[in-house]
Design an enzyme around this catalytic site. Structure first.
Site, mmCIF file in Angstrom:
data_model
loop_
_atom_site.group_PDB
_atom_site.id
_atom_site.type_symbol
_atom_site.label_atom_id
_atom_site.label_comp_id
_atom_site.label_asym_id
_atom_site.label_seq_id
_atom_site.Cartn_x
_atom_site.Cartn_y
_atom_site.Cartn_z
ATOM 1 N N HIS A 1 38.128 -46.058 34.301
ATOM 2 C CA HIS A 1 36.888 -46.849 34.418
ATOM 3 C C HIS A 1 36.776 -48.025 33.432
ATOM 4 O O HIS A 1 35.918 -48.062 32.556
ATOM 5 C CB HIS A 1 35.625 -45.988 34.429
ATOM 6 N N HIS B 1 31.191 -30.345 32.191
ATOM 7 C CA HIS B 1 30.928 -31.748 32.560
ATOM 8 C C HIS B 1 31.479 -31.966 33.957
ATOM 9 O O HIS B 1 32.596 -31.538 34.268
ATOM 10 C CB HIS B 1 31.628 -32.648 31.538
ATOM 11 N N GLU C 1 32.130 -34.874 35.510
ATOM 12 C CA GLU C 1 32.935 -36.059 35.823
ATOM 13 C C GLU C 1 34.282 -35.579 36.376
ATOM 14 O O GLU C 1 34.778 -34.507 36.029
ATOM 15 C CB GLU C 1 33.136 -36.940 34.584
ATOM 16 N N ASP D 1 37.317 -36.139 35.994
ATOM 17 C CA ASP D 1 38.485 -35.772 35.179
ATOM 18 C C ASP D 1 38.403 -34.317 34.711
ATOM 19 O O ASP D 1 39.402 -33.757 34.252
ATOM 20 C CB ASP D 1 38.678 -36.733 33.992
ATOM 21 N N HIS E 1 28.889 -37.116 27.936
ATOM 22 C CA HIS E 1 28.742 -38.522 28.220
ATOM 23 C C HIS E 1 27.925 -38.817 29.480
ATOM 24 O O HIS E 1 27.593 -39.970 29.758
ATOM 25 C CB HIS E 1 30.186 -39.066 28.283
ATOM 26 N N ASP F 1 33.817 -33.910 26.340
ATOM 27 C CA ASP F 1 34.154 -35.298 25.977
ATOM 28 C C ASP F 1 33.989 -35.582 24.477
ATOM 29 O O ASP F 1 34.728 -36.410 23.919
ATOM 30 C CB ASP F 1 33.272 -36.283 26.754
ATOM 31 N N TYR G 1 37.943 -44.221 21.936
ATOM 32 C CA TYR G 1 37.198 -43.385 22.893
ATOM 33 C C TYR G 1 35.696 -43.493 22.636
ATOM 34 O O TYR G 1 34.892 -43.673 23.555
ATOM 35 C CB TYR G 1 37.676 -41.941 22.729
ATOM 36 N N HIS H 1 39.869 -33.898 26.016
ATOM 37 C CA HIS H 1 40.942 -34.904 26.016
ATOM 38 C C HIS H 1 41.605 -34.911 24.641
ATOM 39 O O HIS H 1 40.917 -34.877 23.614
ATOM 40 C CB HIS H 1 40.389 -36.313 26.252
HETATM 41 FE FE1 FEO Z 1 32.998 -38.055 30.891
HETATM 42 FE FE2 FEO Z 1 36.211 -36.970 30.274
HETATM 43 O O1 FEO Z 1 34.694 -37.377 31.300
#
Ligand code: FEO
Length: 392
Positions: free
Chosen positions: A25, A79, A81, A83, A145, A164, A192, A223
């Site tokens: 993104h 989360h 999202e 990913d 996030h 995140d 990040y 991550h």
């Molecule tokens: Fe907000 Fe790693 O996704």
């Protein structure tokens, strides 16, 4: 082929390594990424998060290295999202008894991915889940996030699964912070934060305060590497980033057409150097906006220049300003900025830049520094002087 790695007795890393991912993104990630997922082997086997849709075979193979996925009782979705939840449908297809535990907002999002046939259990801050000898405790961390975010804590293991928060986009073959290059992981953590977390730093500061109340052996983000040796450093660093106190440094960003705006940028950089202010200069034609944003986050001064083109800024400058507006709306006070650049028959681009800088909360120099058609020695000298005057 794909193995699981034990990070604590009975808890295994089973994520996906995205060695060749270079973009997410609007954000460049030269070192790839990991989508971390963790499986907890207890009476009720529990998976924390999943991964992007395309990596589900890797995730399932790593899970199968530890346990038959059919035995999974719970999937915690910290989360929604994609990913972290993009492969939820595939995982659920292979874990027929698993119930999904998530926030109320996460439930609404996940139902758009997987429908309503499977049981989704909404939780709120302070709710717990007994999975055997372990009790998992949930804390909602909205906007760190997305609105749905939450973190999961295992008191028995002193592990926070932070999703995140505290993440870094970094593909590594090592699991832990002290096994990786310390400068690199802190740089990636900063990039990040600057490109994802920055607009939500107030909410993040609250989350960091809550984390400080926990006994911690590990912070396991979704991550990058797991924090075990540098926990206090990353918490202190997050506090500093959330406070957004600028350093005595400057960033000069520009898009030039025939070199006049570039020469003004050089004059600005030299003015900062002459005053002993650390400066970085970026030509937007060859620089990455997320790298620039990483420096902007901590810089007291930001100068943005563009040649005027079609009565607006050059496209590269437009992209940078759009990106800046999205991330720096609440950057904080105590920062100074200036617009500059060359023009032909209308000096409108620099006004446009100044307006964006103003909207981002910068104390913007009254008049943009401009030059008409082609820079003269007097123009570059005026630029040098204006920047010198800006420095406090
Ligand atoms: Fe907000 Fe790693 O996704």
């Amino acid at each position: 082929m794909f193995k699981a790695y034990e990070i604590s007795p009975g808890i295994w890393w089973v994520g996906a390594i995205e060695w060749n991912l270079r973009y997410i993104h609007g954000f460049s990630i030269p070192n790839g990424s990991t989508n971390n997922a963790y499986i907890i082997m207890d009476e009720h086997i529990t998976l924390i998060d999943t991964c992007t849709e395309e990596y589900w075979p890797q995730l399932m193979e790593r899970i199968s290295d530890v346990v038959d996925p059919e035995r999974i009782s719970y999937i915690i979705s910290n989360h929604s999202e994609k990913d972290h939840a993009g492969s939820l449908r595939e995982v659920l297809a292979r874990a027929p008894h698993a119930k999904v535990v998530t926030s109320q907002k996460g439930k609404a999002i996940l139902e758009t991915y997987i429908g309503t046939e499977r049981e989704l259990i909404p939780v709120k801050t302070g709710d717990t889940l007994q999975i055997g000898k372990r009790t998992l405790t949930f804390t909602l961390t909205p906007m760190v996030h997305w609105p749905d975010n939450m973190v999961t804590y295992s008191e028995a293991d002193k592990i926070l699964f932070s999703n995140d928060a505290f993440g870094q986009f970094l593909a590594t073959s090592e699991c832990f912070d002290d096994q990786a290059d310390k400068c690199l992981i802190f740089h990636e953590a900063k990039k990040y934060f600057a490109n994802i977390i920055l607009p939500f730093k107030k909410q993040t500061a609250k989350a960091v305060a809550a984390v400080r109340g926990l006994e911690l052996d590990l912070i396991a983000p979704s991550h990058g590497v797991i924090w075990r040796s540098y926990i206090s450093e990353i918490l202190d660093t997050y506090d500093a980033w959330c406070t957004a106190e600028p350093e005595d440094s400057a960033v000069v960003v520009y898009a030039s057409m025939y070199g006049s705006t570039e020469r003004m940028a050089w004059a600005a950089a030299e003015a900062f150097m002459a005053k002993g202010v650390s400066v970085r200069m970026y030509d937007l034609h060859v620089s990455d906006i997320s790298d620039i944003m990483t420096e902007v986050m901590s810089a007291k001064y930001l100068l943005v220049g563009s040649a005027c083109h079609n009565m607006t800024v050059l496209p590269e400058a437009g992209a940078f300003l759009t990106y800046l507006k999205g991330l720096a709306q609440k950057l904080g006070s105590g920062r100074k900025a200036m617009a500059f650049g060359s023009y032909g028959w209308a000096d409108v681009a620099q006004v446009e830049i100044a307006n964006v800088l103003q909207a981002c909360g910068y104390d913007v120099a009254d008049a943009p520094q401009t030059c008409e058609w082609n820079d003269t020695p007097a123009d570059t000298q005026a630029m040098f002087q204006s920047v010198s005057d800006l420095i406090s």
